[in-house]
Design a protein around this motif. Structure first.
Motif, PDB file in Angstrom:
ATOM      1  N   ASP A  86       0.707  -1.028  -0.216  1.00 48.72           N
ATOM      2  CA  ASP A  86       0.101   0.181   0.119  1.00 48.72           C
ATOM      3  C   ASP A  86       0.796   0.689   0.091  1.00 48.72           C
ATOM      4  O   ASP A  86       0.404   2.081   0.732  1.00 48.72           O
ATOM      5  N   GLY A  87       2.316   1.118  -0.524  1.00 44.83           N
ATOM      6  CA  GLY A  87       2.806   2.274  -0.340  1.00 44.83           C
ATOM      7  C   GLY A  87       4.082   2.295   0.175  1.00 44.83           C
ATOM      8  O   GLY A  87       5.195   3.457  -0.188  1.00 44.83           O
ATOM      9  N   SER A  88       4.028   1.630   0.770  1.00 45.85           N
ATOM     10  CA  SER A  88       5.107   1.386   1.859  1.00 45.85           C
ATOM     11  C   SER A  88       6.575   0.566   1.451  1.00 45.85           C
ATOM     12  O   SER A  88       5.943  -1.111   0.882  1.00 45.85           O
ATOM     13  N   TRP A  89       6.814   0.660   1.756  1.00 43.10           N
ATOM     14  CA  TRP A  89       8.586  -0.126   1.503  1.00 43.10           C
ATOM     15  C   TRP A  89       8.360  -1.042   2.665  1.00 43.10           C
ATOM     16  O   TRP A  89       9.547   0.128   3.341  1.00 43.10           O
ATOM     17  N   ILE A  90       8.703  -2.438   2.921  1.00 43.65           N
ATOM     18  CA  ILE A  90       9.175  -2.884   3.624  1.00 43.65           C
ATOM     19  C   ILE A  90      10.258  -3.653   3.639  1.00 43.65           C
ATOM     20  O   ILE A  90      10.717  -4.392   2.512  1.00 43.65           O
ATOM     21  N   VAL A  91      11.183  -4.573   4.021  1.00 39.74           N
ATOM     22  CA  VAL A  91      12.200  -4.992   4.016  1.00 39.74           C
ATOM     23  C   VAL A  91      11.349  -6.292   3.779  1.00 39.74           C
ATOM     24  O   VAL A  91       9.735  -6.605   4.459  1.00 39.74           O
TER      25      VAL A  91
END
Length: 93
Positions: free
Chosen positions: A66-71
């Motif tokens: 949802d638009g958030s960059w996560i590892v």
């Protein structure tokens, strides 16, 4: 005469548990960091899956939720990126 590709590819499945997410993509240096080029599909258990044929080598990637960059929480290999945060590391053999 057919030209042989020198790099072998392997089908890689990326998966992420994010039951409340509306959209998940995978972005990495194997797809020019374009999450729209590798979008995941959610199953009934809230697990998002995306598959790609990736040439052998070492790559950095992240999920975009949802638009958030996560590892990738399922990947223990990490490296620091140029933004000072971490990227997950994928090794394709």
């Amino acid at each position: 005469m057919a030209v042989k590709k020198s790099l072998a590819s392997k089908k890689i499945e990326f998966k992420l548990s994010a039951p409340k997410a509306n959209w998940v993509g995978v972005a990495g240096d194997f797809n020019s960091w374009k999450p729209d080029s590798l979008t995941a599909k959610k199953d009934k258990n809230g697990i998002w899956r995306a598959s790609a044929s990736v040439p052998t080598g070492t790559y950095e990637y992240k999920f975009v939720v949802d638009g958030s960059w996560i590892v990738d929480p399922g990947c223990s290999r990490r490296t620091i990126n140029s933004f000072g945060s971490e990227n997950s590391v994928l090794v394709v053999k």
